[in-house]
Design a protein around this motif. Structure first.
Motif, PDB file in Angstrom:
ATOM      1  N   TYR A  69       0.846  -1.192   0.000  1.00 24.26           N
ATOM      2  CA  TYR A  69       0.000   0.000   0.000  1.00 24.26           C
ATOM      3  C   TYR A  69       0.881   1.241   0.000  1.00 24.26           C
ATOM      4  O   TYR A  69       1.929   1.260   0.651  1.00 24.26           O
ATOM      5  CB  TYR A  69      -0.864   0.057   1.264  1.00 24.26           C
ATOM      6  CG  TYR A  69      -1.689  -1.171   1.540  1.00 24.26           C
ATOM      7  CD1 TYR A  69      -1.114  -2.316   2.087  1.00 24.26           C
ATOM      8  CD2 TYR A  69      -3.058  -1.190   1.290  1.00 24.26           C
ATOM      9  CE1 TYR A  69      -1.867  -3.443   2.356  1.00 24.26           C
ATOM     10  CE2 TYR A  69      -3.823  -2.316   1.560  1.00 24.26           C
ATOM     11  CZ  TYR A  69      -3.219  -3.434   2.093  1.00 24.26           C
ATOM     12  OH  TYR A  69      -3.979  -4.543   2.372  1.00 24.26           O
TER      13      TYR A  69
ATOM     14  N   TYR B 243      -3.006   0.415  -4.011  1.00 23.50           N
ATOM     15  CA  TYR B 243      -2.894  -0.871  -3.331  1.00 23.50           C
ATOM     16  C   TYR B 243      -2.596  -1.943  -4.367  1.00 23.50           C
ATOM     17  O   TYR B 243      -3.286  -2.040  -5.383  1.00 23.50           O
ATOM     18  CB  TYR B 243      -4.209  -1.127  -2.598  1.00 23.50           C
ATOM     19  CG  TYR B 243      -4.546  -2.556  -2.238  1.00 23.50           C
ATOM     20  CD1 TYR B 243      -5.797  -3.082  -2.564  1.00 23.50           C
ATOM     21  CD2 TYR B 243      -3.659  -3.364  -1.546  1.00 23.50           C
ATOM     22  CE1 TYR B 243      -6.143  -4.376  -2.211  1.00 23.50           C
ATOM     23  CE2 TYR B 243      -4.005  -4.660  -1.189  1.00 23.50           C
ATOM     24  CZ  TYR B 243      -5.255  -5.158  -1.529  1.00 23.50           C
ATOM     25  OH  TYR B 243      -5.591  -6.436  -1.168  1.00 23.50           O
TER      26      TYR B 243
ATOM     27  N   ASP C  15      -5.314  -1.373  -7.193  1.00 27.72           N
ATOM     28  CA  ASP C  15      -6.430  -0.487  -6.869  1.00 27.72           C
ATOM     29  C   ASP C  15      -5.870   0.930  -6.823  1.00 27.72           C
ATOM     30  O   ASP C  15      -5.207   1.307  -5.871  1.00 27.72           O
ATOM     31  CB  ASP C  15      -7.013  -0.893  -5.522  1.00 27.72           C
ATOM     32  CG  ASP C  15      -8.145   0.015  -5.056  1.00 27.72           C
ATOM     33  OD1 ASP C  15      -8.835  -0.371  -4.098  1.00 27.72           O
ATOM     34  OD2 ASP C  15      -8.332   1.108  -5.621  1.00 27.72           O
TER      35      ASP C  15
ATOM     36  N   GLY D 218      -1.619 -10.056   3.037  1.00 24.41           N
ATOM     37  CA  GLY D 218      -2.882 -10.192   2.326  1.00 24.41           C
ATOM     38  C   GLY D 218      -4.030 -10.198   3.301  1.00 24.41           C
ATOM     39  O   GLY D 218      -5.177 -10.150   2.919  1.00 24.41           O
TER      40      GLY D 218
ATOM     41  N   ALA E 207      -5.427  -8.320   7.100  1.00 26.16           N
ATOM     42  CA  ALA E 207      -5.748  -6.946   7.431  1.00 26.16           C
ATOM     43  C   ALA E 207      -4.586  -6.168   8.016  1.00 26.16           C
ATOM     44  O   ALA E 207      -4.514  -4.954   7.864  1.00 26.16           O
ATOM     45  CB  ALA E 207      -6.905  -6.927   8.420  1.00 26.16           C
ATOM     46  N   THR E 208      -3.674  -6.820   8.697  1.00 26.24           N
ATOM     47  CA  THR E 208      -2.649  -6.099   9.450  1.00 26.24           C
ATOM     48  C   THR E 208      -1.574  -5.570   8.512  1.00 26.24           C
ATOM     49  O   THR E 208      -0.902  -6.332   7.819  1.00 26.24           O
ATOM     50  CB  THR E 208      -2.019  -7.018  10.504  1.00 26.24           C
ATOM     51  OG1 THR E 208      -3.052  -7.566  11.323  1.00 26.24           O
ATOM     52  CG2 THR E 208      -1.044  -6.232  11.366  1.00 26.24           C
ATOM     53  N   GLN E 209      -1.408  -4.252   8.519  1.00 26.75           N
ATOM     54  CA  GLN E 209      -0.414  -3.614   7.679  1.00 26.75           C
ATOM     55  C   GLN E 209       0.766  -3.160   8.520  1.00 26.75           C
ATOM     56  O   GLN E 209       0.602  -2.640   9.622  1.00 26.75           O
ATOM     57  CB  GLN E 209      -1.028  -2.415   6.957  1.00 26.75           C
ATOM     58  CG  GLN E 209      -2.154  -2.799   6.009  1.00 26.75           C
ATOM     59  CD  GLN E 209      -2.744  -1.600   5.295  1.00 26.75           C
ATOM     60  OE1 GLN E 209      -2.112  -0.555   5.155  1.00 26.75           O
ATOM     61  NE2 GLN E 209      -3.967  -1.744   4.835  1.00 26.75           N
ATOM     62  N   TYR E 210       1.947  -3.326   7.956  1.00 24.72           N
ATOM     63  CA  TYR E 210       3.186  -2.916   8.614  1.00 24.72           C
ATOM     64  C   TYR E 210       3.810  -1.817   7.771  1.00 24.72           C
ATOM     65  O   TYR E 210       3.980  -1.976   6.565  1.00 24.72           O
ATOM     66  CB  TYR E 210       4.121  -4.106   8.768  1.00 24.72           C
ATOM     67  CG  TYR E 210       3.536  -5.173   9.656  1.00 24.72           C
ATOM     68  CD1 TYR E 210       2.749  -6.194   9.122  1.00 24.72           C
ATOM     69  CD2 TYR E 210       3.727  -5.144  11.036  1.00 24.72           C
ATOM     70  CE1 TYR E 210       2.172  -7.150   9.939  1.00 24.72           C
ATOM     71  CE2 TYR E 210       3.161  -6.108  11.855  1.00 24.72           C
ATOM     72  CZ  TYR E 210       2.382  -7.097  11.307  1.00 24.72           C
ATOM     73  OH  TYR E 210       1.811  -8.040  12.123  1.00 24.72           O
ATOM     74  N   PHE E 211       4.145  -0.717   8.448  1.00 23.40           N
ATOM     75  CA  PHE E 211       4.550   0.488   7.746  1.00 23.40           C
ATOM     76  C   PHE E 211       6.060   0.679   7.715  1.00 23.40           C
ATOM     77  O   PHE E 211       6.774   0.299   8.644  1.00 23.40           O
ATOM     78  CB  PHE E 211       3.920   1.717   8.408  1.00 23.40           C
ATOM     79  CG  PHE E 211       2.475   1.895   8.076  1.00 23.40           C
ATOM     80  CD1 PHE E 211       1.499   1.147   8.705  1.00 23.40           C
ATOM     81  CD2 PHE E 211       2.098   2.809   7.109  1.00 23.40           C
ATOM     82  CE1 PHE E 211       0.158   1.303   8.380  1.00 23.40           C
ATOM     83  CE2 PHE E 211       0.758   2.980   6.774  1.00 23.40           C
ATOM     84  CZ  PHE E 211      -0.202   2.224   7.411  1.00 23.40           C
TER      85      PHE E 211
END
Lengths: 112, 112
Positions: A33, A48, A56, A97, A99-103
């Motif tokens: 993302y 995304y 997306d 893939g 829900a948890t996103q790591y920045f």
């Protein structure tokens, strides 16, 4: 490293120039993302990528913004003909893939 | 509409005092929810997440959050704040399946 990395950490450019921002996601993460965080603003979704699916692009603010992801890993966000309002911190995140996103640490872009 | 709201823009507490940061959500079904923290000049770090089950979720750095369906809330708490907790805190929830929507953030200031 084990985390999401982004380069450069800071970028200063002149109005009208093109810039490329890079993101290296966590190894094995299929989703990537891009977000924009402007001064005093929250996080604005840009684009995304999920596996081999079409990205997306619904959050891209104009056609000056584009992104690609090569080989399902590294991603590059390109801003053409930069404007002063493009000045912001650009954050990349990845996930398996789920829900948890790591920045990543972000790239601070300043357009003079 | 899917949304996450953080009513407090800025909160100031004394070191050692307890902390509660508010997050309200608007979703038709039970959402999964996250709290992230952003220190100055850094990216977002995941503090904790709620998917289902136990409504009291423990996170890193001594933080916890409680999911309350009756109040549509997912407030973040810490019993004793440390000066290093000064940062911006973001609540997030799902948006259109695979994306996240973030609250506008709460800036925490800690006085010695």
């Amino acid at each position: 490293g084990a985390g999401v990395s982004q380069s450069p950490s800071n970028k200063v450019t002149e109005k009208g120039k093109d810039v490329e921002l890079r993101c290296d996601p966590i190894s094995g993460h299929t989703a990537l993302y891009w977000y924009r965080q402007s001064l005093g603003q929250g996080l604005e979704f840009l684009i995304y990528f999920q596996g081999n699916s079409a990205p997306d692009k619904s959050g891209l603010p104009s056609d000056r913004f584009s992104a690609e992801r090569t080989g399902g890993s590294v991603s590059t966000l390109t801003i053409q003909r930069t404007q002063q309002e493009d000045s912001a911190v650009y954050l990349c995140a990845s996930s398996r893939g789920g829900a948890t996103q790591y920045f990543g640490p972000g790239t601070r872009l300043t357009v003079l | 509409a899917q949304s996450v709201t953080q009513p407090d823009i800025h909160i100031t507490v004394s070191e050692g005092a307890s902390l509660e940061l508010r997050c309200n959500y608007s979703y038709g079904a039970t959402p999964y929810l996250f709290w992230y923290v952003q220190s100055p000049g850094q990216g977002l770090q995941l503090l904790l997440k709620y998917f289902s089950g136990d409504t009291l979720v423990q996170g890193i750095k001594g933080f916890e959050a409680e999911f309350k369906r009756s109040q549509s809330s997912f407030n973040l708490r810490k019993p004793s704040v440390h000066w290093s907790d000064a940062a911006e805190y973001f609540c997030a929830g799902p948006y259109n399946t695979d994306k996240l929507i973030f609250g506008t953030g709460t800036r925490l200031q800690v006085f010695p």
